[in-house]
Design a protein around this motif. Sequence first.
Motif, PDB file in Angstrom:
ATOM      1  N   LEU A 156      58.079  47.682  39.753  1.00 21.08           N
ATOM      2  CA  LEU A 156      57.232  47.266  38.637  1.00 21.08           C
ATOM      3  C   LEU A 156      58.014  46.359  37.690  1.00 21.08           C
ATOM      4  O   LEU A 156      59.228  46.490  37.547  1.00 21.08           O
ATOM      5  N   ARG A 157      57.261  45.461  37.046  1.00 26.66           N
ATOM      6  CA  ARG A 157      57.856  44.536  36.086  1.00 26.66           C
ATOM      7  C   ARG A 157      56.953  44.476  34.852  1.00 26.66           C
ATOM      8  O   ARG A 157      55.732  44.545  34.955  1.00 26.66           O
ATOM      9  N   TYR A 176      51.048  45.460  26.070  1.00 23.77           N
ATOM     10  CA  TYR A 176      51.883  44.948  27.165  1.00 23.77           C
ATOM     11  C   TYR A 176      51.215  45.261  28.490  1.00 23.77           C
ATOM     12  O   TYR A 176      50.361  46.143  28.593  1.00 23.77           O
ATOM     13  N   GLU A 177      51.606  44.505  29.511  1.00 22.91           N
ATOM     14  CA  GLU A 177      51.067  44.686  30.854  1.00 22.91           C
ATOM     15  C   GLU A 177      52.214  44.857  31.843  1.00 22.91           C
ATOM     16  O   GLU A 177      53.287  44.286  31.670  1.00 22.91           O
ATOM     17  N   ILE A 178      51.934  45.641  32.879  1.00 20.64           N
ATOM     18  CA  ILE A 178      52.882  45.923  33.959  1.00 20.64           C
ATOM     19  C   ILE A 178      52.258  45.400  35.251  1.00 20.64           C
ATOM     20  O   ILE A 178      51.039  45.468  35.437  1.00 20.64           O
ATOM     21  N   GLU A 179      53.093  44.912  36.172  1.00 17.93           N
ATOM     22  CA  GLU A 179      52.596  44.477  37.472  1.00 17.93           C
ATOM     23  C   GLU A 179      53.552  44.911  38.579  1.00 17.93           C
ATOM     24  O   GLU A 179      54.739  45.141  38.329  1.00 17.93           O
ATOM     25  N   TYR A 215      49.290  54.055  45.251  1.00 17.57           N
ATOM     26  CA  TYR A 215      49.570  54.248  43.831  1.00 17.57           C
ATOM     27  C   TYR A 215      48.425  53.700  42.982  1.00 17.57           C
ATOM     28  O   TYR A 215      47.608  52.906  43.447  1.00 17.57           O
ATOM     29  N   GLN A 216      48.416  54.144  41.737  1.00 19.92           N
ATOM     30  CA  GLN A 216      47.429  53.663  40.776  1.00 19.92           C
ATOM     31  C   GLN A 216      48.082  53.587  39.410  1.00 19.92           C
ATOM     32  O   GLN A 216      48.809  54.502  39.007  1.00 19.92           O
ATOM     33  N   LEU A 217      47.824  52.481  38.722  1.00 22.36           N
ATOM     34  CA  LEU A 217      48.246  52.322  37.332  1.00 22.36           C
ATOM     35  C   LEU A 217      47.001  52.396  36.452  1.00 22.36           C
ATOM     36  O   LEU A 217      45.936  51.938  36.854  1.00 22.36           O
ATOM     37  N   PRO A 218      47.108  52.951  35.242  1.00 24.29           N
ATOM     38  CA  PRO A 218      45.938  53.019  34.359  1.00 24.29           C
ATOM     39  C   PRO A 218      45.480  51.623  33.919  1.00 24.29           C
ATOM     40  O   PRO A 218      46.198  50.645  34.081  1.00 24.29           O
ATOM     41  N   GLN A 219      44.302  51.588  33.338  1.00 26.73           N
ATOM     42  CA  GLN A 219      43.741  50.335  32.827  1.00 26.73           C
ATOM     43  C   GLN A 219      44.683  49.728  31.791  1.00 26.73           C
ATOM     44  O   GLN A 219      45.211  50.414  30.933  1.00 26.73           O
ATOM     45  N   MET A 220      44.896  48.434  31.895  1.00 29.17           N
ATOM     46  CA  MET A 220      45.764  47.734  30.943  1.00 29.17           C
ATOM     47  C   MET A 220      44.902  46.982  29.945  1.00 29.17           C
ATOM     48  O   MET A 220      43.747  46.742  30.221  1.00 29.17           O
ATOM     49  N   GLU A 263      66.845  41.202  31.584  1.00 31.10           N
ATOM     50  CA  GLU A 263      67.843  42.087  32.182  1.00 31.10           C
ATOM     51  C   GLU A 263      67.328  43.518  32.360  1.00 31.10           C
ATOM     52  O   GLU A 263      67.943  44.307  33.072  1.00 31.10           O
ATOM     53  N   ALA A 264      66.238  43.853  31.683  1.00 28.30           N
ATOM     54  CA  ALA A 264      65.709  45.221  31.739  1.00 28.30           C
ATOM     55  C   ALA A 264      64.189  45.205  31.925  1.00 28.30           C
ATOM     56  O   ALA A 264      63.479  46.059  31.406  1.00 28.30           O
ATOM     57  N   SER A 265      63.705  44.236  32.680  1.00 26.34           N
ATOM     58  CA  SER A 265      62.254  44.054  32.817  1.00 26.34           C
ATOM     59  C   SER A 265      61.666  44.680  34.074  1.00 26.34           C
ATOM     60  O   SER A 265      60.457  44.644  34.265  1.00 26.34           O
ATOM     61  N   THR A 266      62.512  45.263  34.954  1.00 24.14           N
ATOM     62  CA  THR A 266      61.997  45.832  36.203  1.00 24.14           C
ATOM     63  C   THR A 266      62.501  47.259  36.418  1.00 24.14           C
ATOM     64  O   THR A 266      63.589  47.629  35.956  1.00 24.14           O
ATOM     65  N   ILE A 267      61.687  48.024  37.141  1.00 15.70           N
ATOM     66  CA  ILE A 267      62.086  49.356  37.600  1.00 15.70           C
ATOM     67  C   ILE A 267      61.642  49.514  39.048  1.00 15.70           C
ATOM     68  O   ILE A 267      60.708  48.847  39.506  1.00 15.70           O
TER      69      ILE A 267
END
Length: 190
Positions: free
Chosen positions: A116-117, A41-44, A74-79, A129-133
């Motif tokens: 994030l999504r 999965y990927e986050i953006e 911020y930094q997100l790890p490699q996807m 309905e639960a795809s974002t934080i």
Amino acid sequence: MEFISPGLQLDLVKLTPTSAEQIKGEAGVATNYPNQWSLDYEIEEYPAALDAYNATIKEEDKDKRLKLLPKAAYQLPQMPYKVGEKKNKATFDFTIIKKGLVSGATNLFGEYALPLRIKSVSKNSINPEASTILIPVSFQPPDIARTGWKVIQASSEWIGGGEKENILDGKTETFWHNVWVGENRHYLIS
């Protein structure tokens, strides 16, 4: 797939100019079915989630609206990230970077959020309905210890709620106020 705890997160990331340069955190995702596969999965970043949150805050409370956390902060790890075969939950890490909230010699103090999504998943679908934080980030000046401080003199004080000692108690619900009539210049010596 969905976030385990969607919406505004309760764990606030707190930064001050004297705090660590980086703070690590994590968020969790889960399948809403018995998973039999290894999933990618990927986050953006998803500013629309922050816009939707801020739209719920009344105009008179607009100072409680959150600003978008700058990309440099911020930094997100490699996807892609992974959910293991026959696993229903996984976490991913993120790093909040203090120097991303500094411009030259100016600290960009404020209340921020990293929205994030879940962008994609390799099998099945994403629960809309639960795809974002929203990960809240607070960057504030450090508190100054008031140990040993005392008010020596004030030009006047309103007895019954505006006493001069209130200015140093650290409580936002108390205050010092001069008397309601009389001289125009007021002072406080501490």
